[in-house]
Design a protein around this motif. Structure first.
Motif, PDB file in Angstrom:
ATOM      1  N   PRO A 149       0.792  -1.233   0.000  1.00 49.46           N
ATOM      2  CA  PRO A 149       0.000   0.000   0.000  1.00 49.46           C
ATOM      3  C   PRO A 149       0.821   1.279   0.000  1.00 49.46           C
ATOM      4  O   PRO A 149       0.333   2.324  -0.443  1.00 49.46           O
ATOM      5  CB  PRO A 149      -0.811  -0.111   1.297  1.00 49.46           C
ATOM      6  CG  PRO A 149       0.037  -0.961   2.197  1.00 49.46           C
ATOM      7  CD  PRO A 149       0.696  -1.958   1.289  1.00 49.46           C
ATOM      8  N   ASN A 150       2.072   1.218   0.479  1.00 52.20           N
ATOM      9  CA  ASN A 150       2.893   2.431   0.580  1.00 52.20           C
ATOM     10  C   ASN A 150       3.980   2.496  -0.491  1.00 52.20           C
ATOM     11  O   ASN A 150       4.869   3.350  -0.415  1.00 52.20           O
ATOM     12  CB  ASN A 150       3.531   2.508   1.976  1.00 52.20           C
ATOM     13  CG  ASN A 150       2.477   2.634   3.066  1.00 52.20           C
ATOM     14  OD1 ASN A 150       1.657   3.534   3.044  1.00 52.20           O
ATOM     15  ND2 ASN A 150       2.494   1.703   4.014  1.00 52.20           N
ATOM     16  N   ARG A 151       3.892   1.633  -1.467  1.00 53.32           N
ATOM     17  CA  ARG A 151       4.868   1.640  -2.563  1.00 53.32           C
ATOM     18  C   ARG A 151       4.484   2.723  -3.573  1.00 53.32           C
ATOM     19  O   ARG A 151       3.329   2.798  -4.027  1.00 53.32           O
ATOM     20  CB  ARG A 151       4.918   0.273  -3.243  1.00 53.32           C
ATOM     21  CG  ARG A 151       5.849   0.211  -4.442  1.00 53.32           C
ATOM     22  CD  ARG A 151       5.807  -1.158  -5.091  1.00 53.32           C
ATOM     23  NE  ARG A 151       6.415  -2.184  -4.233  1.00 53.32           N
ATOM     24  CZ  ARG A 151       6.482  -3.463  -4.563  1.00 53.32           C
ATOM     25  NH1 ARG A 151       5.964  -3.888  -5.712  1.00 53.32           N
ATOM     26  NH2 ARG A 151       7.043  -4.326  -3.732  1.00 53.32           N
ATOM     27  N   ALA A 152       5.446   3.573  -3.930  1.00 56.63           N
ATOM     28  CA  ALA A 152       5.200   4.612  -4.928  1.00 56.63           C
ATOM     29  C   ALA A 152       5.177   3.983  -6.323  1.00 56.63           C
ATOM     30  O   ALA A 152       6.157   3.363  -6.743  1.00 56.63           O
ATOM     31  CB  ALA A 152       6.272   5.687  -4.850  1.00 56.63           C
ATOM     32  N   VAL A 153       4.058   4.130  -7.012  1.00 60.58           N
ATOM     33  CA  VAL A 153       3.896   3.545  -8.348  1.00 60.58           C
ATOM     34  C   VAL A 153       3.287   4.605  -9.264  1.00 60.58           C
ATOM     35  O   VAL A 153       2.681   5.585  -8.801  1.00 60.58           O
ATOM     36  CB  VAL A 153       2.975   2.307  -8.294  1.00 60.58           C
ATOM     37  CG1 VAL A 153       3.585   1.208  -7.441  1.00 60.58           C
ATOM     38  CG2 VAL A 153       1.581   2.686  -7.776  1.00 60.58           C
ATOM     39  N   PRO A 154       3.430   4.455 -10.591  1.00 60.79           N
ATOM     40  CA  PRO A 154       2.747   5.379 -11.503  1.00 60.79           C
ATOM     41  C   PRO A 154       1.229   5.286 -11.295  1.00 60.79           C
ATOM     42  O   PRO A 154       0.683   4.189 -11.162  1.00 60.79           O
ATOM     43  CB  PRO A 154       3.146   4.873 -12.891  1.00 60.79           C
ATOM     44  CG  PRO A 154       4.422   4.116 -12.672  1.00 60.79           C
ATOM     45  CD  PRO A 154       4.283   3.487 -11.323  1.00 60.79           C
ATOM     46  N   VAL A 155       0.577   6.452 -11.239  1.00 57.32           N
ATOM     47  CA  VAL A 155      -0.861   6.468 -10.944  1.00 57.32           C
ATOM     48  C   VAL A 155      -1.694   7.133 -12.031  1.00 57.32           C
ATOM     49  O   VAL A 155      -2.917   7.246 -11.902  1.00 57.32           O
ATOM     50  CB  VAL A 155      -1.145   7.156  -9.590  1.00 57.32           C
ATOM     51  CG1 VAL A 155      -0.660   6.295  -8.445  1.00 57.32           C
ATOM     52  CG2 VAL A 155      -0.524   8.548  -9.535  1.00 57.32           C
ATOM     53  N   ALA A 156      -1.035   7.560 -13.125  1.00 56.75           N
ATOM     54  CA  ALA A 156      -1.769   8.113 -14.270  1.00 56.75           C
ATOM     55  C   ALA A 156      -2.763   9.189 -13.840  1.00 56.75           C
ATOM     56  O   ALA A 156      -2.418  10.094 -13.084  1.00 56.75           O
ATOM     57  CB  ALA A 156      -2.442   6.964 -15.023  1.00 56.75           C
ATOM     58  N   SER A 157      -4.019   9.071 -14.269  1.00 54.37           N
ATOM     59  CA  SER A 157      -5.009  10.129 -14.027  1.00 54.37           C
ATOM     60  C   SER A 157      -5.529  10.193 -12.601  1.00 54.37           C
ATOM     61  O   SER A 157      -6.300  11.102 -12.279  1.00 54.37           O
ATOM     62  CB  SER A 157      -6.198   9.971 -14.987  1.00 54.37           C
ATOM     63  OG  SER A 157      -5.837  10.386 -16.283  1.00 54.37           O
ATOM     64  N   LEU A 158      -5.124   9.263 -11.743  1.00 59.32           N
ATOM     65  CA  LEU A 158      -5.450   9.441 -10.327  1.00 59.32           C
ATOM     66  C   LEU A 158      -4.790  10.725  -9.797  1.00 59.32           C
ATOM     67  O   LEU A 158      -5.200  11.266  -8.770  1.00 59.32           O
ATOM     68  CB  LEU A 158      -4.987   8.236  -9.512  1.00 59.32           C
ATOM     69  CG  LEU A 158      -5.655   6.889  -9.815  1.00 59.32           C
ATOM     70  CD1 LEU A 158      -5.196   5.848  -8.803  1.00 59.32           C
ATOM     71  CD2 LEU A 158      -7.167   6.995  -9.814  1.00 59.32           C
ATOM     72  N   THR A 159      -3.784  11.201 -10.531  1.00 58.64           N
ATOM     73  CA  THR A 159      -3.151  12.482 -10.221  1.00 58.64           C
ATOM     74  C   THR A 159      -4.172  13.609 -10.164  1.00 58.64           C
ATOM     75  O   THR A 159      -4.029  14.559  -9.386  1.00 58.64           O
ATOM     76  CB  THR A 159      -2.084  12.792 -11.286  1.00 58.64           C
ATOM     77  OG1 THR A 159      -1.112  11.750 -11.284  1.00 58.64           O
ATOM     78  CG2 THR A 159      -1.414  14.128 -11.043  1.00 58.64           C
ATOM     79  N   LYS A 160      -5.208  13.521 -10.986  1.00 57.04           N
ATOM     80  CA  LYS A 160      -6.214  14.591 -11.045  1.00 57.04           C
ATOM     81  C   LYS A 160      -6.950  14.768  -9.720  1.00 57.04           C
ATOM     82  O   LYS A 160      -7.555  15.820  -9.480  1.00 57.04           O
ATOM     83  CB  LYS A 160      -7.220  14.300 -12.161  1.00 57.04           C
ATOM     84  CG  LYS A 160      -6.617  14.291 -13.563  1.00 57.04           C
ATOM     85  CD  LYS A 160      -7.706  14.090 -14.614  1.00 57.04           C
ATOM     86  CE  LYS A 160      -7.143  14.129 -16.035  1.00 57.04           C
ATOM     87  NZ  LYS A 160      -6.600  12.842 -16.478  1.00 57.04           N
ATOM     88  N   LEU A 161      -6.916  13.761  -8.870  1.00 57.02           N
ATOM     89  CA  LEU A 161      -7.548  13.904  -7.558  1.00 57.02           C
ATOM     90  C   LEU A 161      -6.822  14.956  -6.718  1.00 57.02           C
ATOM     91  O   LEU A 161      -7.452  15.725  -5.988  1.00 57.02           O
ATOM     92  CB  LEU A 161      -7.568  12.557  -6.836  1.00 57.02           C
ATOM     93  CG  LEU A 161      -8.451  11.475  -7.478  1.00 57.02           C
ATOM     94  CD1 LEU A 161      -8.211  10.124  -6.807  1.00 57.02           C
ATOM     95  CD2 LEU A 161      -9.926  11.867  -7.395  1.00 57.02           C
ATOM     96  N   MET A 162      -5.496  15.003  -6.823  1.00 57.13           N
ATOM     97  CA  MET A 162      -4.756  16.047  -6.108  1.00 57.13           C
ATOM     98  C   MET A 162      -5.030  17.417  -6.726  1.00 57.13           C
ATOM     99  O   MET A 162      -5.152  18.422  -6.013  1.00 57.13           O
ATOM    100  CB  MET A 162      -3.260  15.736  -6.113  1.00 57.13           C
ATOM    101  CG  MET A 162      -2.407  16.822  -5.453  1.00 57.13           C
ATOM    102  SD  MET A 162      -2.857  17.177  -3.729  1.00 57.13           S
ATOM    103  CE  MET A 162      -1.763  16.062  -2.857  1.00 57.13           C
TER     104      MET A 162
END
Length: 345
Positions: free
Chosen positions: A119-132
Motif C-alpha cells: 500500500p505504501n509503494r510509490a507507483v505510476p498512478v496516471a489520471s489518479l493524479t487529477k484527484l490532487m
C-alpha cells in the motif's frame, strides 16, 4: 419768683420707660433697613459672548475587527494496519492474474485497513493524479473569495480544442466535471494554469508541497493530469494509501462527491461527458455497485489500469485504490468482488 423748667426723672413711670425703649428699638430697626437698602448693589447682568462655532468632536472609530483567519487546510490521520485479513483464495488469484501492482481497502468508520498489497509503494498512478488537482482547486475555493465555482477560465486550443474557436471560457465547476467524470486532461491543465499564473510546472510543485504537508512522502507529481512528461516520459507516482488519503479529504466537499457520483454530465463547449468509472457508469449488462460514490480511474502504459473508489452502505463507508491492472475489465471485476467481500465481514 421765676419757675424752673426742669425734668423730674423721679416722676417717670415704668410704663413710659417701656414705651420709650420700644420707640428707640423701632428707630434703630428703621435706620438699619435704610442703611441696608442704600449699601446693597443691584445685581448686574454680565453679557457673555455667544459661543463660537466649534466643530463637534468626531464620533469614536468603529471597533476594529480582527482580519479573517485563512482557512487552515485539512490534514490526514494515518490508517490503522492492525486487523488486516487475507483475501479469499479466488479473489487473491484474481488480483495476481490481473497483474495488480498495489492496493488498499479501508473501513473509514474505524480507519482500519481491511486489506492491502504494497500500500505504501510509490507507483505510476496516471489520471489518479487529477484527484490532487481537484483537492488544490477546492482548497483554493475555500480561501480565495475571488476564485469561485462560477469563475470563467480561458481554455486555449493547446488544452481544450473547440472547432471554430481560438479560445473559450468555461466555469471552474464545468472544468471540474470534465476532469473528474471524463478524465479530461485539458480541463486539468486549465485549472492548474489558473492557480499557478499560467505555469503547470509551478502547479506540480505546489501539488508536491501539499503532499508533503499531508505526510505523503512517497508521492511525486510532475503534471496536473498524470500524463507522462518529457522525452523520458516520466510518470507521476504515488502510493495507494496516499491516494486514499486524498480521496478522504475530497469527501469533505459535497460538490466533488456529487460530480464523482455522476455517470454523465454536460459541460459548455466540451459537450456531454461520460464517467470512465464503470462502477458508477456500468457497461450494458453490468449491474451498478450498490452505494458507490467515486472516485476516479487512471491509465497509462506505465501505470496500467488504476481505480480509486468509495462505497457507502448504511452507516458504514469503505474506500479503496488499486493500481497496475492489465485491463480495465479485470480491474473492475476485482474491485466489485473486493467491495462485496468487505461488506460480508
Amino acid at each position: 419768683m421765676e419757675q424752673k423748667n426742669e425734668f423730674n426723672f423721679k416722676k417717670i413711670t415704668r410704663k413710659q420707660i417701656i414705651i420709650w425703649a420700644g420707640m428707640v428699638v423701632a428707630i434703630i430697626l428703621i435706620h438699619c433697613l435704610l442703611l441696608s437698602g442704600s449699601c446693597s448693589t443691584p445685581e448686574t447682568k454680565v453679557d457673555t459672548p455667544p459661543p463660537e462655532n466649534v466643530t463637534p468632536p468626531p464620533p469614536p472609530p468603529p471597533p476594529v475587527e480582527p482580519p479573517p483567519q485563512p482557512v487552515k487546510p485539512a490534514t490526514v490521520e494515518p490508517w490503522i494496519y492492525d486487523r488486516q485479513q487475507n483475501l479469499p483464495q479466488a479473489l487473491e488469484k484474481r488480483f495476481k492474474q490481473g497483474k495488480g501492482r498495489s492496493g488498499i481497502l479501508i473501513d473509514l468508520n474505524s480507519r482500519r485497513v481491511l486489506w492491502s498489497k504494497y500500500p505504501n509503494r510509490a507507483v505510476p498512478v496516471a489520471s489518479l493524479t487529477k484527484l490532487m488537482t481537484a483537492l488544490l482547486v477546492m482548497e483554493q475555493l475555500d480561501k480565495d473569495p475571488n476564485f469561485k465555482w462560477s469563475t470563467m477560465l480561458t481554455a486555449y486550443p493547446s488544452a481544450i480544442k473547440v472547432p471554430g474557436r481560438d479560445s473559450v471560457k468555461i466555469p471552474v465547476g464545468g472544468l471540474m466535471q470534465a476532469m473528474l467524470i471524463a478524465s479530461n486532461n485539458g480541463a486539468a491543465v486549465v485549472l492548474a494554469e489558473a492557480l499557478a499564473n499560467g505555469d503547470p510546472v509551478r502547479f506540480a510543485a505546489r501539488m508536491n508541497t501539499r503532499a508533503r504537508e499531508l505526510g505523503m512522502d512517497s508521492t511525486n507529481f510532475n503534471s496536473p493530469n498524470g500524463l507522462p512528461q518529457g522525452k523520458k516520459r516520466v510518470n507521476s507516482r504515488a502510493s495507494a494509501a496516499d491516494i486514499c488519503h486524498i480521496c478522504e479529504l475530497l469527501m469533505g466537499y459535497s460538490k466533488v462527491i456529487k460530480i464523482c457520483s455522476s455517470p454523465v454530465a454536460h459541460v459548455q463547449y466540451i459537450g456531454r461527458v461520460s464517467a470512465t468509472n464503470r462502477l458508477i457508469n456500468p457497461k450494458k449488462g453490468d449491474v451498478p455497485v450498490d452505494g458507490v460514490f467515486g472516485f476516479k480511474t487512471g491509465y497509462t502504459k506505465a501505470a496500467g489500469f488504476c481505480l480509486a473508489f468509495g462505497v457507502e452502505r448504511g452507516d458504514r463507508t469503505v474506500i479503496g485504490c488499486v493500481t497496475g491492472f492489465q485491463s480495465s475489465r479485470e480491474r473492475d471485476i476485482f474491485c466489485r468482488e473486493l467491495i462485496e467481500w468487505a461488506y460480508r465481514r
